[in-house]
Write a protein that holds these residues in place. Structure first.
Motif, mmCIF file in Angstrom:
data_model
loop_
_atom_site.group_PDB
_atom_site.id
_atom_site.type_symbol
_atom_site.label_atom_id
_atom_site.label_comp_id
_atom_site.label_asym_id
_atom_site.label_seq_id
_atom_site.Cartn_x
_atom_site.Cartn_y
_atom_site.Cartn_z
ATOM 1 N N PHE A 25 25.262 46.920 35.337
ATOM 2 C CA PHE A 25 26.674 46.576 35.518
ATOM 3 C C PHE A 25 26.880 45.138 35.977
ATOM 4 N N ASN A 26 25.813 44.478 36.421
ATOM 5 C CA ASN A 26 25.976 43.181 37.075
ATOM 6 C C ASN A 26 25.777 42.022 36.120
ATOM 7 N N ARG A 27 26.347 40.903 36.494
ATOM 8 C CA ARG A 27 26.238 39.712 35.677
ATOM 9 C C ARG A 27 26.468 38.507 36.580
ATOM 10 N N TYR A 79 37.175 44.133 48.556
ATOM 11 C CA TYR A 79 36.841 42.728 48.535
ATOM 12 C C TYR A 79 37.723 42.001 47.520
ATOM 13 N N SER A 92 29.212 39.295 39.265
ATOM 14 C CA SER A 92 30.318 40.133 38.806
ATOM 15 C C SER A 92 29.861 41.571 38.655
ATOM 16 N N ARG A 93 30.846 42.399 38.579
ATOM 17 C CA ARG A 93 30.592 43.818 38.408
ATOM 18 C C ARG A 93 31.489 44.321 37.283
ATOM 19 N N MET A 94 30.925 45.089 36.406
ATOM 20 C CA MET A 94 31.738 45.680 35.346
ATOM 21 C C MET A 94 31.936 47.169 35.614
ATOM 22 N N LEU A 101 27.682 34.809 37.287
ATOM 23 C CA LEU A 101 28.724 33.980 36.691
ATOM 24 C C LEU A 101 28.434 32.510 36.909
ATOM 25 N N VAL A 140 33.934 41.494 32.990
ATOM 26 C CA VAL A 140 33.960 41.402 34.447
ATOM 27 C C VAL A 140 35.235 42.022 35.004
ATOM 28 N N PHE A 183 35.210 42.899 38.738
ATOM 29 C CA PHE A 183 35.215 42.425 40.125
ATOM 30 C C PHE A 183 34.234 41.279 40.241
ATOM 31 N N ILE A 184 34.478 40.439 41.242
ATOM 32 C CA ILE A 184 33.539 39.362 41.512
ATOM 33 C C ILE A 184 33.146 39.445 42.986
ATOM 34 N N TYR A 185 31.893 39.204 43.278
ATOM 35 C CA TYR A 185 31.442 39.162 44.671
ATOM 36 C C TYR A 185 30.395 38.073 44.794
ATOM 37 N N ALA A 212 31.382 41.933 51.880
ATOM 38 C CA ALA A 212 31.613 41.143 50.669
ATOM 39 C C ALA A 212 30.490 41.314 49.667
#
Lengths: 745, 277
Positions: B19-21, B239, A721-723, B23, A700, A702-704, B232
């Motif tokens: 690319f996303n995950r 952000y 998250s974004r990698m 959390l 990870v 960034f987090i949004y 956001a």
């Protein structure tokens, strides 16, 4: 010759001949692994001892089969059994890898396969076809990278803004490219680097945590050689030329251009889910080294890098960022007697960044320029004393311009006088004491005194050391975004600030458990005072005059250990670091102690490299770091959108404490393989391939938050998250023109 | 043609391009914070929203029932009454209002809010001078305006935006807007300034509403931070963006502004044109 002298000579001959019965004279020479003479090496037997001269030669009276001990503070000791020899013996000493806690890095391409175990950078192969100083450093214990966007390194729980990058001890601009794939420090030009994590010599000051001192040493070539690499994200060309009589002058040049922006363009054409920014960069390095005479030499280094990062947000809202760095260092060196040296150095460097946003006609330009001169004098006095002293002057100019009208300019200067005294009371102890005195002149003026102490104990296969160093820092970088980036704005001390201070203590040991198996371990503690942060967590949309530099305190402590095993063509290493890093500011998080992003609790690395034969080389590297702390909103509210009547519900995140959320741990496995073979007995070609983040762990960056409608009236926010760097395969081809490796295969 | 091995690499790379995950949802203890928004224009009624900030990772319920004591101090002290007021143009809901209007030619106005926990929330706003558009015209997909800056640098923060409707292929009406934030606070003299906004969809609009607002500095920063906050969900690097504002002991904005609005008819546009999507 006077009668008295003749008498004295006869007397000595008479009596000494008695003591020399059964003995013989041994002639020898001590050199390093590059064949360069090492003066002041102590060569001793049980009864006799001597010291090598400026050319490394020594003469010693020995008995048959007596054990010779050959020692020098900077080299690994050697023990040989001396026999009657008619010719001069040559003793080769290896540079200590622990020397002042430094790590020597040698250009991978210069490393012959049978010596790969000696050169740690070679363990990494050439990720993406590019060997790199910083990429190697983050594999060491106590050093970690924070984020794919932040090209800096965190040294023992310090901020990425608290490290100095130097060439020949002179400050250079930060030539950072985003992502951890490549940096602008090319080991082809900067062929030897040293990183200091503690126990800093007195010449280093101005940064709290770490010093990376790189050196543009000459490399061994025959007249001319060149390398041309074509890789998946960038290509590079490198040339080294010997010119002048006897090849006394060497020029090295390296150029690199990325085509990441072309890859982004291709991805964006095919992608339906989003767009990648068209990021592009290039860098050029130039090095010159020339011998003017037997005693005088001149060297010069230059580095230019440029990056461009456009973001297309909406049609009327495009962001465009660019940053560049230029550095030049010139050094005039004179050899003095008894291996002393005098260096006169000068340097200039500059960083510039520009941010433009269409929607609000925003234009922000930041520039920082530095000029410095330095004089250094190193001189061993006797066999038991040596000193190192110098003076440096540095001037910094800062400018920040907004919309090309509102410009603020400031400057400061620093003068430093420093010196180290090194004492070798016997073969087992090395004591170093130093002091750095700096006079700072900016919006206010003051003196700083920074003492340094180091004690080393050497015994056979065991080395122990303890050190203390106080360091200072005179600027901090204002984050341009919520995370660190090359766009960050350097800010000098204000009229209410004093220099940030770090008192660091380190205790370490190195022990050779078995032949080729070495264990190194350190514990460290840092006390931080007057460290800097800002009243705003990022530049965001604030006007700079309303952002205050604030002062606080902190600490970091931890333990690190590394086990390295080298055996023939195999090199393996494993390291682990545990640390805690905390900071506290009255103005941040209501004065509570908090964990900054560089509070990385655990980091570990495992590396393995193996030379199958003269052609094939394989490497693997696995790394793990605990998650970093980031800032997420703690609440949400509904705000009115006064510019868009069509929006009835406008959810707005509300932020409270900084660094209130810990991202998941990061880990990845990199694999590499290369095949190298000679071409026409003079050239060579190498194919390198491998995978970055082989099992595609979603690290990870960034987090949004994403709003999800859970029922007709209820909404919940889910952190996502974004990698930046997923699994990436790579392939590069390097052609070595007229290269010695071609002969060796 | 892609070879068999090439396809393997491509498939592997596609897998890697996710690319996303998602959390784990953490528990973050929010500080007690109140959110207050109040926009005032000369000769307009007082309306205000006062709510509590909801914890981010809990299901969000907009609660207008909290019992605040709300006062606005202009030339007198005016108490706002709790009720639900729906703004007809936007559907935005205020939960405090008054029959009193903001007096014209007043320099500034203050707010005092007492929370249910008896916390005191305060704010002050100056009243900017009236803004007037000098010219506004539409050329193809661009709207150009001109206006005069104020001699008071504090009054030289502007928000310029366009609102228009277009139809998509299925005939549904889509509301579009374009915004520019203009910071001319360096000027302390009357200067004619020009600005333009463009949008591809403007070619398909029958009418464009052009609005130029003169706002306070606090509102200017607040609106820009709102704009960042709206991004956001877009994963750009700016952000997170903390919310600015001028509420003491709370979050939000209490501000006055003036505006000038023009409606421009697109002469060349054919009514009923639809967007090419």
């Amino acid at each position: 010759m006077s009668k008295l002298s003749l008498f004295f000579f006869a007397f000595v001959l008479l009596f000494s001949s008695q003591s020399m019965m059964g003995q013989t004279i041994l002639n020898g020479r001590v050199v390093d692994d590059e064949g360069i003479a090492i003066p002041d090496v102590l060569i001793s037997t049980n009864t006799q001892s001597t010291v090598s001269d400026d050319d490394g030669f020594f003469v010693l009276s020995i008995s048959n089969d007596s054990l010779l001990t050959i020692t020098h503070v900077n080299y690994e000791s050697k023990y040989i059994v001396a026999r009657k020899r008619k010719e001069t013996i040559v003793v080769e000493l290896k540079l200590k890898s622990r020397q002042l806690e430094e790590v020597s890095i040698v250009d991978e391409s210069k490393v012959a396969l049978d010596r790969v175990d000696l050169h740690e950078i070679s363990r990494m192969n050439v990720l993406f076809g590019e060997s790199d100083v910083i990429k190697y450093l983050v594999t060491l214990p106590g050093i970690a990278s924070i984020n794919s966007f932040d090209a800096g390194i965190s040294v023992r729980g310090g901020s990425t803004t608290e490290n100095a990058f130097l060439v020949k001890g002179m400050r250079i601009a930060d030539p950072t490219h985003i992502t951890s794939l490549v940096t602008a420090f090319d080991p082809y030009v900067l062929s030897r680097s040293t990183v200091y994590k503690s126990g800093f010599p007195s010449m280093y000051n101005g940064r709290l945590s770490g010093y990376v001192d790189m050196n543009n040493e000459t490399i061994e070539i025959e007249e001319v050689e060149a390398e041309l690499s074509v890789g998946i994200i960038s290509s590079s060309a490198k040339v080294a030329i010997l010119i002048g009589k006897g090849g006394n002058n060497q020029i090295k040049f390296s150029a690199r251009q990325t085509y990441l922006h072309l890859i982004s363009t291709m991805y964006n054409r095919k992608s339906k889910t989003g767009t990648l920014p068209k990021y592009g960069f290039q860098d050029y390095s130039l090095s010159y080294h020339g011998r003017i005479s037997d005693k005088w030499s001149l060297s010069a280094f230059g580095l230019v890098s440029g990056d461009e990062l456009p973001f297309e947000l909406t049609q009327n809202d495009n962001q465009h960022m660019q940053w560049n760095a230029q550095s030049a260092v010139v050094s005039l060196d004179r050899k003095l007697k008894r291996n002393g040296s005098l260096k006169i150095l000068g340097g200039v460097n500059g960083n510039e960044s520009v941010f433009e946003q269409d929607s609000n006609d925003q234009y922000i330009s930041s520039e920082a320029n530095n000029q410095s001169v330095s004089v250094r004098w190193d001189q061993p006095l006797t066999q038991t004393f040596a000193y190192h002293m110098g003076y440096s002057y540095e001037r910094n100019d800062y400018s920040l311009s907004k919309n090309e009208r509102d410009e603020s300019i400031s400057n400061n200067s620093m003068q430093s006088l420093y010196g180290d005294l090194i004492v070798f009371p016997n073969l087992n102890w090395v004591l170093t004491g130093g002091i750095n005195m700096t006079y700072y002149e900016g919006l206010r003026s003051f003196y700083d005194v920074s003492p340094r102490v180091k004690v080393e104990y050497l015994l056979d296969d065991l080395e122990l050391w303890v050190d203390y160093a106080r360091t200072r820092q005179y600027e901090e970088k204002l984050p341009f975004f919520a995370i660190r980036s090359p766009m960050d704005i350097p800010v000098p001390l204000g009229d209410n600030n004093q220099s940030a201070r770090c008192d660091a203590v380190s205790l370490g040991a190195k022990y050779e458990l078995l032949e080729g198996l070495k264990l190194t371990s350190s514990v460290f503690f840092k006390r931080l005072d007057y460290i800097k942060d800002f009243s705003a967590s990022s530049r965001s949309n604030l006007e700079f005059e309303y952002i205050e530099m604030v002062e606080g305190q902190g600490h970091a402590y931890g333990v690190e250990a590394e086990l390295v095993w080298t055996h023939q063509k195999l090199s393996a290493g494993v390291n682990y670091t545990y640390l805690e890093s905390k900071r506290q500011f009255d103005e941040i998080n209501e004065g509570d102690v908090f964990s900054p992003p560089f509070d990385i609790t655990s980091s570990a690395g495992v590396s393995l490299s193996y030379a199958l034969n003269r052609h094939w080389f394989m490497s693997a590297f696995w790394t793990y770091t605990s998650g970093i702390y980031v800032t997420v909103p703690e609440g949400v509210a509904v705000a009115k959108d006064i510019t868009n009547p069509g929006t009835t519900v406008n959810y707005v995140p509300i932020y409270g404490d900084r660094y209130n959320y810990r991202l998941p741990a990061r880990h990845r496995l990199d694999l590499g393989i290369s095949y190298r073979r000679p071409v026409k007995n003079k050239h060579a070609i190498k194919f390198s391939g491998g995978t970055y983040n082989t099992y595609n762990h979603k690290n990870v960056d960034f987090i949004y938050l994403e709003a999800e409608q859970t029922s007709t009236y209820l909404v919940s926010f889910v952190p996502k998250s974004r990698m930046v760097l997923p699994f990436v395969p790579y392939l590069s081809i390097t052609f070595y023109l007229n290269e010695k490796g071609g002969k060796n295969g | 043609m892609v070879s068999r091995h090439g396809w393997v690499v491509l498939v592997f790379m596609c897998w890697a391009c996710d690319f996303n995950r998602e959390l784990e949802t953490p528990y973050i203890e929010p500080h007690d914070q109140y959110f207050v928004e109040c926009y005032m224009r000369p000769d307009e009624l007082y309306n205000l929203t006062a709510t509590e900030v909801s914890p981010i990772f809990e299901e969000y319920i907009l609660d207008y029932s909290l019992d605040f004591d709300v006062y606005i101090i202009d030339q007198d002290t005016v108490e706002l009454r709790q009720s639900l007021f729906v703004e007809p143009e936007t559907g935005y809901i205020y939960n405090y209002g008054s029959g009193r209007r903001l007096p014209e030619n007043i320099a500034g106005v203050s707010m005092l809010v007492i929370s249910p926990a008896r916390d005191t929330i305060r704010a002050y706003s100056r009243v900017p001078e009236q803004i007037l558009l000098d010219t506004a015209f539409l050329i193809h997909n661009q709207v150009n305006i001109s206006f005069y800056t104020s001699e008071d640098s504090e009054d030289n923060y502007y928000i310029y935006y366009l609102n228009y409707d277009v139809l998509n292929h299925s005939g549904a009406q889509i509301k579009k807007s374009e915004v520019a934030y203009l910071d001319f606070h360096d000027y302390s003299e009357r200067v004619l300034k020009q600005s333009s906004l463009s949008g591809d969809s403007l070619d398909y609009a029958d009418e464009v509403q052009v609005t130029l607002m003169r706002v306070t500095r606090e509102n200017f920063l607040y609106q820009r931070s709102l704009q960042d906050a709206k991004n956001a969900s877009k994963d750009n690097v700016t952000y997170p963006a903390p919310l600015e504002g001028n509420i003491e002991n709370g979050v939000g904005i209490f501000t006055c502004y003036t505006e000038d609005i023009r409606r421009l008819v697109a002469h060349e546009n054919v009514s009923g044109n639809s967007l090419p999507f």
